[in-house]
Design an enzyme around this catalytic site. Structure first.
Site, PDB file in Angstrom:
ATOM      1  N   THR A 208      28.634 -11.829 -22.321  1.00  0.00           N
ATOM      2  CA  THR A 208      29.702 -11.963 -21.331  1.00  0.00           C
ATOM      3  C   THR A 208      29.286 -12.943 -20.241  1.00  0.00           C
ATOM      4  OG1 THR A 208      28.898  -9.841 -20.494  1.00  0.00           O
ATOM      5  CG2 THR A 208      30.979  -9.837 -21.643  1.00  0.00           C
ATOM      6  N   SER A 241      24.646  -9.464 -20.823  1.00  0.00           N
ATOM      7  CA  SER A 241      25.117 -10.323 -19.741  1.00  0.00           C
ATOM      8  C   SER A 241      24.509 -11.712 -19.860  1.00  0.00           C
ATOM      9  CB  SER A 241      24.701  -9.736 -18.386  1.00  0.00           C
ATOM     10  OG  SER A 241      23.294  -9.857 -18.201  1.00  0.00           O
ATOM     11  N   ASP A 242      25.222 -12.719 -19.360  1.00  0.00           N
ATOM     12  CA  ASP A 242      24.547 -13.984 -19.106  1.00  0.00           C
ATOM     13  C   ASP A 242      23.491 -13.699 -18.034  1.00  0.00           C
ATOM     14  OD1 ASP A 242      23.829 -16.633 -19.129  1.00  0.00           O
ATOM     15  OD2 ASP A 242      25.869 -17.382 -18.954  1.00  0.00           O
ATOM     16  N   TRP A 243      22.477 -14.543 -17.971  1.00  0.00           N
ATOM     17  CA  TRP A 243      21.294 -14.245 -17.158  1.00  0.00           C
ATOM     18  C   TRP A 243      21.651 -14.167 -15.670  1.00  0.00           C
ATOM     19  CZ3 TRP A 243      20.566 -13.251 -21.688  1.00  0.00           C
ATOM     20  CH2 TRP A 243      19.335 -13.080 -22.304  1.00  0.00           C
ATOM     21  N   ALA A 245      24.005 -12.313 -14.444  1.00  0.00           N
ATOM     22  CA  ALA A 245      25.450 -12.168 -14.220  1.00  0.00           C
ATOM     23  C   ALA A 245      25.857 -10.760 -13.809  1.00  0.00           C
ATOM     24  CB  ALA A 245      26.224 -12.564 -15.476  1.00  0.00           C
TER      25      ALA A 245
END
Length: 819
Positions: A208, A241-243, A245
């Site tokens: 995401t 999650s994107d890093w 996020a």
């Protein structure tokens, strides 16, 4: 779908049931603290091992054109394939599958379980900074290529993480922007590639995005994740999650986020366990997330009690050979007047800085470090008869400093606060990017006080060399015994949080150096990491720029070389400051004086061929003045060899445009900068070729366009139900491959629907004079629209024209069907 070859559906179902039983058994043995710990990164790239249930640490790595592994360093090289735009330009899902198979092989070699790829966001605007990292402006083409890629990776026993879910189509304010999009546009455009991949490739993971969609940040978007992705589509993989996020413990877990990365400080782990104990989160919700992670572990072989999905690995793949094949199959020949290509016998003037120092991949987290790179100069030198090739720089696209590379021999020395050496490491590309616990042996963050990049530099040119720094902090820069800078370099105001990785180098020294005479260089950073950082990162770089010769003089030399040659080949390119992660483009112009160079060379030699080395569209104001234009994208490590194959005619350029090329002034969708935090997708369904057609504008080169070295005649199309059979003839003089494209157009115009859309395609091959049949099955979704009133797909009955041809504008034959 990934799995062992030769196994029946019943066998796969039984294996799935056995894995589910192993997952449930493992889950039942975990207490709350262990569960929540598993959902938080233990470091930058991995999840913790839980020996009590036989769970190994799950390791992730960036892609999509290679597998970098857990270390961001050229000491750990990777095969570098061409950019995703190049892969999509092949219009070949099977080739994408083979690319995935190679990347799975690379992942296993590096101990990686999950590849953080592919990127299937759309080319909404040509100004998108990571345009090169996504496939296409068309959701159907994106989904089909992405499904091939995912199937290939997972057939090699490695998980994929399809990203960035959803509408992460630009970089400006990417952490905070609220993208306001109609439900119909979401369904028909931006969600569509993800849906296709879930249905046809069963990915084991999804990522995401940072951004917000219609008021809810994606890491907490229960509707899009739980209701649509998991509910409607049946996705059963893990959601990461994107890093950095993930922002809210309760919001993320209830929004369907399984894993918060990176660690060790995240919104999960201890904060999540506390939320459960305080009654703010149900433990059953945590269990569901843990179940998804354990299922991933079981699939990739990281859970001892479960048999992995793949037990028989694919045959080994030759990475260099495949990289070369993809590159030449991706090159798009958009213009070829007077038979300029293949090259005729005679002399060749090769011109352009990018011909010598090739740019083979995009910047940002897509970066990998190949063991070698074949430049256009290397490739053509090897392919052409000795004495027939002359090289001239012409114009350098690099107007800024670049990370220290050729001519530098560097190492990193780590010291404590007393100045004692506590560790060393090589630094072959002048860049330090130590994330989490990825530190040199014997070094810890508690003891680390300073890092010195030190070594030698041997110039290849005499004159004033500029040195600089990328990163923030207290630096000392010394060149040839002189200290030029000893101050604090502050981060850019409002810069991306990953500026140390993707930011702009700052010039700090200029030294007069002599070609071939080695000098000592040193750059020291005093490490001062904020206590509230979610994870520890030591990142900075020594940067350099060669002496800048007078641009007019360089162009004059190139003109002289071109005038004396039978053919001039000019390689123009973008730079990392034009196409990279963390920022969007301001324009589509080639950097530096490259346009002036092409015009001058074309005036001197009418047989001028231009090779465009960019990952996404650039303006070509001189295209009418040159004989041929070949788009090479970012062609990967074997790009120069592939270019020689195509220019000499050993292979034909096989690519077709996956996105429309045209000047920015005519581009229908250009807004990527939010207004008061919001970016409204006011164009709704009309992006890419749909928007160009609606606006009545003619691009430089349309979607689907691409020439080969033979000609094709479209003879007939027969329709049986929703299957089109197209017969084509190779009417040229050499073998070739054609991409037969089928567009579906409602015969009754509707202002709310595109005039036509890509509904299917197929590649065929034939020798001179031979015919081939392309069979294209039109999916039901091609006849459907999203009805916002009923919140459901609606099959639109009526009359449709099936338009078959070579591009969105070059439609050769038609048939009409009624559904």
């Amino acid at each position: 779908m990934a799995g062992n070859p030769g196994t029946s559906p019943d066998d796969r179902a039984r294996a799935d049931q056995a894995r589910e039983a192993a997952v449930e058994a493992a889950l039942g043995k975990l207490d709350l603290d262990a569960k929540t710990r598993l959902l938080a990164g233990q470091d930058t790239w991995s999840l913790p091992a839980l020996p009590e249930i036989g769970l190994k640490s799950l390791v992730m790595s960036d892609g999509p054109i290679g597998v970098r592994g857990v270390r961001w360093t050229a000491d750990d090289p990777s095969v570098a394939l061409p950019s995703p735009t190049a892969l999509a330009a092949t219009w070949d899902p099977e080739l994408a599958r083979r690319a995935g198979t190679l990347l799975a092989q690379e992942a296993r070699r590096k101990g990686v379980h999950v590849l953080l790829a592919p990127t299937v966001n759309l080319h909404r605007s040509p100004l998108g900074g990571r345009h090169f990292e996504a496939y296409s402006e068309d959701p159907y083409l994106t989904g089909v290529i992405g499904a091939g890629y995912v199937n290939g990776v997972q057939a090699g026993g490695v998980g994929t993480t399809v990203k960035h879910f959803v509408a992460n189509d630009a970089e400006t304010d990417r952490f905070t922007v609220n993208n306001v999009i109609s439900e119909r546009a979401l369904r028909e455009l931006y969600l569509a590639p993800f849906e296709t991949i879930v249905e046809n490739a069963h990915p084991w993971g999804i990522m995401t995005a940072y951004n917000t969609v219609n008021g809810t940040t994606m890491t907490e978007h229960r509707h899009l994740v739980n209701d649509i992705l998991r509910g409607e589509w049946g996705f059963d993989g893990y959601n990461v999650s994107d890093w950095t996020a993930a922002r809210s413990t309760v919001g993320a877990i209830e929004g369907g986020l399984d894993v918060a990365m990176p660690g060790p400080r995240t919104v999960y782990g201890a904060p999540l366990a506390q939320a459960v104990r305080e009654g703010r989160v149900e433990e059953a919700t945590v269990d569901e997330a843990v179940r998804n992670v354990l299922r991933l572990a079981a699939r990739v072989g990281a859970l001892e009690s479960a048999e992995p999905v793949v037990t028989e690995l694919p045959a080994p793949v030759d990475g260099s050979a495949l990289a070369r094949e993809i590159a030449r199959r991706a090159f798009v020949l958009v213009k070829n007047d007077r038979g300029a290509l293949p090259l005729r016998p005679g002399t060749v003037a090769l011109i352009g800085a990018a011909a010598r120092d090739a740019r083979v991949l995009g910047g940002g987290s897509a970066t990998v470090f190949p063991a070698h790179v074949v430049s256009p100069l290397d490739g053509l030198t090897a392919a052409l008869p000795e004495g027939t090739l002359r090289y001239a720089v012409g114009a350098d696209p690099a107007t800024e400093l670049a990370v220290a590379g050729k001519g530098f021999t560097l190492r990193a020395i780590c010291r404590d606060s007393d100045g004692n050496v506590i560790g060393t490491a090589s630094a072959p590309n002048g860049q330090i990017q130590w994330m989490g616990t990825d530190l040199p042996e014997g070094v810890t963050h508690d003891r680390l006080h300073s890092v010195e990049l030190t070594g030698t530099f041997t110039p290849r040119d005499t004159g004033p060399h500029t040195f600089g720094i990328k990163g923030a902090g207290r630096f000392t820069l010394t060149v040839a015994g002189t200290t030029y800078y000893d101050e604090v370099q502050h981060p850019a105001e409002g810069g991306d949080r990953f500026e140390a990785f993707f930011g702009t180098p700052v010039p700090r020294a200029q030294a007069e150096l002599t070609a071939g005479e080695q000098v000592e260089v040193s750059l020291t950073l005093v490490v001062d990491l904020p206590e509230d950082m979610p994870y520890k990162v030591v990142a900075f770089a020594l940067c350099h720029q060669e002496p800048q010769r007078d641009a007019d003089e360089l162009i004059a030399e190139a003109v002289e070389a071109a005038r004396a040659a039978d053919t001039a080949v000019v390689v123009v390119a973008t730079t990392e400051r034009v196409e990279s992660e963390g920022f969007d483009r301001k324009d589509l112009a080639l950097p530096g004086r490259q346009d002036d160079l092409v015009r001058a060379v074309a005036a001197a030699n009418p047989n001028t061929v231009v090779v465009v080395n960019s990952g996404s569209p650039v303006e070509l104001p001189w295209r009418a003045d040159v004989a041929a234009v070949l788009l090479s994208w970012f062609p990967g490590q074997e790009g120069g060899a592939a270019l020689a194959d195509v220019l000499t005619g050993a292979q034909e350029p096989g690519g077709r445009l996956p996105t429309t090329w045209g000047p920015l002034s005519d581009a229908p969708v250009t807004q990527v900068v939010p207004d008061h935090g919001e970016l409204h997708y006011t164009e709704d369904l009309f992006i890419g070729y749909r928007a160009w057609e609606k606006a009545g504008r003619t691009p430089s080169y349309p979607f689907g366009h691409g020439l080969g070295y033979t000609e094709w005649t479209y003879e007939s199309v027969e329709v049986d139900g929703t299957t089109a059979k197209v017969r084509v003839r190779n009417s040229g003089e050499r073998p070739g491959r054609e991409v037969v494209q089928v567009y579906l157009a409602p015969t009754e115009p509707d202002a709310d629907r595109p005039a036509r859309r890509l509904a299917g395609f197929a590649g065929v091959e034939a020798g001179p004079g031979e015919t081939a049949e392309a069979v294209v099955r039109l999916p039901r979704r091609a006849f459907e629209v999203w009805d916002e009133a009923t919140a459901a797909w609606s099959f639109v009955k009526g009359s449709y024209e099936i338009q078959v041809g070579r591009s969105i504008t070059d439609r050769r034959i038609t048939a009409t069907i009624n559904v």
